[in-house]
Design an enzyme around this catalytic site. Structure first.
Site, PDB file in Angstrom:
ATOM      1  N   HIS A 126       0.848  -1.188   0.000  1.00 21.98           N
ATOM      2  CA  HIS A 126       0.000   0.000   0.000  1.00 21.98           C
ATOM      3  C   HIS A 126       0.889   1.244   0.000  1.00 21.98           C
ATOM      4  O   HIS A 126       1.769   1.377   0.867  1.00 21.98           O
ATOM      5  CB  HIS A 126      -0.902   0.011   1.244  1.00 21.98           C
ATOM      6  CG  HIS A 126      -1.865   1.163   1.239  1.00 21.98           C
ATOM      7  ND1 HIS A 126      -3.011   1.155   0.499  1.00 21.98           N
ATOM      8  CD2 HIS A 126      -1.843   2.361   1.893  1.00 21.98           C
ATOM      9  CE1 HIS A 126      -3.670   2.290   0.682  1.00 21.98           C
ATOM     10  NE2 HIS A 126      -2.979   3.044   1.527  1.00 21.98           N
ATOM     11  N   ASP A 162      -7.774  -1.566   3.980  1.00 20.04           N
ATOM     12  CA  ASP A 162      -6.372  -1.290   4.314  1.00 20.04           C
ATOM     13  C   ASP A 162      -6.164  -1.154   5.826  1.00 20.04           C
ATOM     14  O   ASP A 162      -5.419  -0.296   6.291  1.00 20.04           O
ATOM     15  CB  ASP A 162      -5.892  -0.011   3.607  1.00 20.04           C
ATOM     16  CG  ASP A 162      -6.108  -0.061   2.106  1.00 20.04           C
ATOM     17  OD1 ASP A 162      -5.998  -1.152   1.529  1.00 20.04           O
ATOM     18  OD2 ASP A 162      -6.401   0.995   1.511  1.00 20.04           O
ATOM     19  N   CYS A 718      47.866  40.820 -27.743  1.00 19.58           N
ATOM     20  CA  CYS A 718      48.271  40.716 -26.341  1.00 19.58           C
ATOM     21  C   CYS A 718      49.702  40.223 -26.181  1.00 19.58           C
ATOM     22  O   CYS A 718      50.382  40.573 -25.217  1.00 19.58           O
ATOM     23  CB  CYS A 718      47.304  39.819 -25.579  1.00 19.58           C
ATOM     24  SG  CYS A 718      47.061  38.203 -26.326  1.00 19.58           S
TER      25      CYS A 718
END
Length: 913
Positions: A126, A162, A718
């Site tokens: 369940h 249940d 650079c």
């Protein structure tokens, strides 16, 4: 020997008990089928399987699995009538004579004559922590009630609903955005299968407890099979609305219209439109990620999917005219995968599959979605979400979604933008002038613009939107979402590489257009832009695309914690959202050097290109969409350094910053990274690269290399040689030959194929160079060539040569970043002395040596304190060779395998066994 015999007898006894345990399985679904397989594997004897009748031609998975093993299968539509067991059904059940009924997922009412018949009775699964949420819709109510804990119970069935005694229970924390599917997938399904098998073994061993259920905290929740039970109550908090919707996230769905994919929402929406929702006091807001709903507490919930008149749709499309999506034509490989998945559909649905077969109308349920998603992962190598299946219910739609995922995206984006169109360089070009955020070009929120000026003509190309701090935050959030929630973060490395290869191919297809844009925006000579600015960019993307599936950790031997053993491994993981700030000298190439490694490592990006040269970055963004890069992975924000760049450095969600620029700005950036959130940082900063030319060199080559080292890309380089040291005996001849070569240089329109020297990038830089020259003259250096602006429109500067430069002079110490050659003389044979002079700088980006003496070359290259040293060449960079400086030229590497480490973090994992 005796001990071994005892173990064997205990094992044999246990095994014989299991063999005597005759089990009947009563249930249905894939879950029940997996429990069946686990029980068989554990040695239990399944004497019969009882399940539901076929749905059309579709047999329940439990029946299929059992029949394949030769286990007797019974399919009952019902077990009883008016509360009384059907004799013919009962007779068939009794014929298998089980000792335990196992009910892993049972939707039917089973008579007590069946429940109590076996000597060990019946155990049932369940999906809740009993006694809470008794009833058929328990997992839904767990979410709808906002429970912080969920889980399942295995109990002994009795004549109540249940209510039987508990055998075992398992708990799990419920995440705020869990749905029925996520809970099943990560816990209820895998842990439930193991727990059912454990429970059966406990029964067989006689150790299974029977713990009476308490009545305290018991709830009986109705089955959600009536429409009125699924209607949203809007008169509650946003969290309550969210819990209700996510609890019904699989069929039947919450309605007024059916709502799916709910998540709590924080933040703001600037581009939403209002829509009326029945029963909701505040209007809903449609936005690109769904539908926002406001609870009575003022908080918001976002819903991603709607079902309207039975048709699932993106919530973001609610109330708008449907847009037809262009069908994808499948490749041969994709057609092969589609064929495999057609077999998967056939196996699940047990019917022949056509393009218009609807997965759910043909009887598929939520567990079938799980199976389909898993098989797609196995057969197609992509991860679908359950939502993808819900949104594409026919086979044709499903294959289209799957193929889009295979290609790296979810669906073809709506991609329209206000393009600038020009006819220049004998071609039509176009590019965006807005910000690029989350896969779309959008206006900046602050209303500010940058002027993009053609440096060759000094004319305005266009106004470009300038990002505000708010725009940066939007871009960072888009990148963060793409990394943590989008497909990029979960994509296979090889698939990521395929997308980067595709992006490189698109750049190659558009290389003439990219080079033209680079030329008019930055002043780069077109032929150089084609070869280097664009050509090396394409090479970079292809190089790092190949690295995507080769990033790996290592296994490390460590001391064992005896008597146990230990295993330590490392994993290389992406950092997350990365910020990039790039310079104006190589706009596209600097973007590529950093971003290719960043994306290959699996990160997402927010980049600020240089404010004076942003256009190729925006064209690149356009191509990234066409390549299928998912939204949010790449975000391009033109803007100023003080606003946009600073906001990226300060943002707490940016975890890494890569910067190329001046040392002064690099220091500010590094401080901001430390103060904000200690973000990782790599800096490629200023340079004053020495180039030492010895008298034993090849002088012809030395002149060529000297010219290239300074004047390449108009000196806006650079690693340009900021100072040439020339040995006394060849100094005068070297200078004379350099001046002759300078006179031959063709200065002019950068789009002209014969031009060798183009304009400086922008007016402020040209003015700075003229000031630099003036300082050199005033300090007493000899200006032997150039030094003036060219008499024509545009930011052109004559190539300039200084000699007699002494170590204390400004131009000997400071970088010009322009076409200015600074020559100093050194005495014949003074090797150690010239190396010391070359190293007497706070910069250490690059260096060079010209000599035929290999011993001298090795010695000098070893002693020069710079990140790169060129011997008998210059400017010879390659995508496979790491690039970066020492000292105040920064730290960290671009290019090569080492660049990946700038965008990765290393995790150590230690196991004990």
């Amino acid at each position: 020997m005796f001990a071994c015999a005892q173990i064997y007898r205990r094992f044999s006894t246990s095994q014989s008990v299991l063999d005597r345990m005759r089990v009947a399985i009563i249930g249905q679904s894939t879950f029940a089928g997996e429990v069946y397989k686990k029980l068989v594997k554990d040695g239990h004897k399944v004497v019969g399987v009882f399940t539901v009748p076929d749905q059309g031609n579709r047999e329940d998975p439990l029946a299929t699995m059992a029949a394949a093993d030769g286990v007797e299968v019974f399919k009952f539509k019902s077990w009883r009538k008016k509360g009384v067991a059907l004799p013919e059904v009962l007779e068939k059940y009794l014929s298998v004579d089980p000792e335990l009924n196992v009910m892993p997922f049972c939707s039917q009412f089973i008579p007590m004559e069946v429940i109590n018949h076996p000597k060990n009775k019946s155990i049932c699964y369940h999906p809740s922590i009993l006694p809470r949420h008794r009833g058929a819709s328990s997992i839904n109510w767990t979410l709808m009630c906002g429970d912080k804990k969920g889980g399942f119970s295995i109990f002994w069935a009795d004549d109540g609903l249940d209510t039987g005694p508990i055998l075992l229970q398992r708990e799990v924390d419920v995440d705020p955005n869990d749905t029925v599917d996520t809970l099943y997938n990560r816990f209820m399904y895998p842990e439930g299968i193991k727990a059912m098998a454990e429970a059966v073994t406990m029964v067989a061993d006689g150790t299974a407890p029977k713990i009476p259920q308490p009545e305290e905290g018991a709830t009986y929740d109705p089955m959600l099979n009536k429409k009125e039970l699924c209607k949203v109550n809007w008169d509650q908090s946003a969290e309550g609305i969210h819990n209700f919707i996510r609890g019904l996230d699989s069929s039947p769905g919450a309605w007024t219209v059916k709502l799916f994919g709910s998540k709590m929402f924080t933040g703001s929406v600037s581009d939403g439109r209002e829509v009326e929702i029945e029963g909701l006091s505040a209007p809903g807001i449609i936005h690109k990620d769904g539908l926002l709903l406001t609870g009575k507490d003022g908080q918001k919930v976002n819903v991603s999917r709607l079902s309207v008149d039975g048709k699932m749709m993106n919530a973001s499309k609610y109330g708008a005219a449907a847009e037809a999506m262009e069908a994808i034509e499948l490749t041969a490989e994709e057609q092969e995968v589609a064929g495999k998945l057609k077999e998967t559909w056939k196996a699940i649905l047990n019917i022949e599959i056509s393009d218009d077969t609807d997965f759910f109308k043909s009887g598929a349920g939520s567990m079938d979605v799980v199976r389909l998603v898993e098989e797609v992962k196995e057969k197609a190598g992509v991860s679908l979400e359950n939502e993808d299946v819900f949104m594409a219910t026919t086979f044709q739609e499903f294959i289209q979604v799957m193929v889009r995922k295979m290609r790296g995206g979810d669906e073809k984006p709506v991609f329209e933008f206000d393009a600038v169109k020009m006819h220049v360089n004998n071609m039509d070009i176009s590019f965006a002038h807005q910000l690029f955020i989350d896969g779309q070009f959008v206006d900046a929120t602050g209303g500010r613009f940058l002027k993009s000026i053609d440096p060759a003509t000094e004319k305005l190309i266009c106004d470009v939107h300038s990002a505000s701090k708010d725009d940066v935050d939007k871009a960072v959030q888009a990148a963060k979402k793409a990394f943590y929630q989008g497909p990029w973060g979960s994509m296979n490395a090889r698939d990521r590489g395929a997308l980067l290869f595709k992006l490189a191919d698109l750049m190659d297809e558009h290389k003439e257009e990219l080079a033209t844009i680079e030329s008019i925006d930055s002043g780069a000579v077109y032929t150089l832009a084609l070869k280097t600015h664009v050509g090396m960019s394409i090479d970079t993307w292809r190089y790092f695309a190949g690295w995507c599936d080769k990033i790996h950790g290592s296994t490390i031997p460590i001391n064992n914690a005896r008597p146990n053993h230990n295993l330590t491994i490392t994993k290389k993981e992406p950092i997350g959202v990365c910020g990039l700030v790039t310079p104006w000298n190589y706009p596209l190439m600097m973007l590529s050097w950093k971003m290719a490694a960043c994306l290959a490592a699996g990160n997402t990006v927010v980049i600020k290109p240089a404010q004076v040269s942003p256009l190729t970055a925006l064209k690149f963004a356009e191509l990234s969409v066409k390549a299928g890069i998912p939204p949010g992975v790449i975000n391009v924000l033109p803007g100023t350094g003080s606003v946009c760049g600073q906001a990226i450095a300060d943002h707490a969600d940016v975890r890494k910053l890569g910067f190329t620029g001046s040392t002064e700005i690099g220091q500010v950036i590094m401080k901001s990274c430390a103060v904000s959130n200690l973000k990782k940082v790599s800096l490629e900063l200023g340079g004053k690269s020495p180039f030492i030319i010895f008298s034993d060199c090849d002088l012809d080559k030395a002149v060529r290399m000297g010219m290239s080292s300074v004047f390449f890309n108009k000196g806006e380089n650079c690693i340009a040689a900021g100072r040439l040291f020339v040995e006394d005996s060849i100094h005068d001849e070297f200078v004379a030959r350099v001046i002759e070569e300078c006179k031959k240089m063709v200065i002019g329109d950068p789009l002209n194929r014969g031009t060798a020297h183009g304009p400086q990038n922008h007016k402020a830089h040209l003015d700075k160079l003229l000031e630099y020259i003036d300082i050199g003259v005033k300090e007493g250096a000899n200006l032997v060539y150039g030094g003036t602006r060219v008499d024509r429109p545009g930011y052109f500067l004559h190539p300039t040569v200084f000699t007699g430069v002494e170590d204390h002079m400004f131009i000997a110490k400071e970088e010009s970043f322009g076409p200015i050659m600074v020559i100093s003389k050194f005495g014949n044979g003074e090797v150690e002395e010239v190396v010391a002079r070359a190293n007497n700088t706070e910069f250490g980006l690059a260096s060079g040596v010209m000599t035929k003496d290999i011993s001298k070359a090795l010695l000098v290259s070893e002693k020069l304190d710079a990140g790169t040293c060129f011997v008998n060449t210059y400017n010879k960079t390659d995508v496979a060779a790491p690039f970066g400086g020492f000292k105040q030229s920064g730290f960290g590497k671009d290019l090569g395998e080492e660049a990946l480490n700038e965008y990765l973090k290393t995790k150590t994992i230690t196991f004990e066994y």
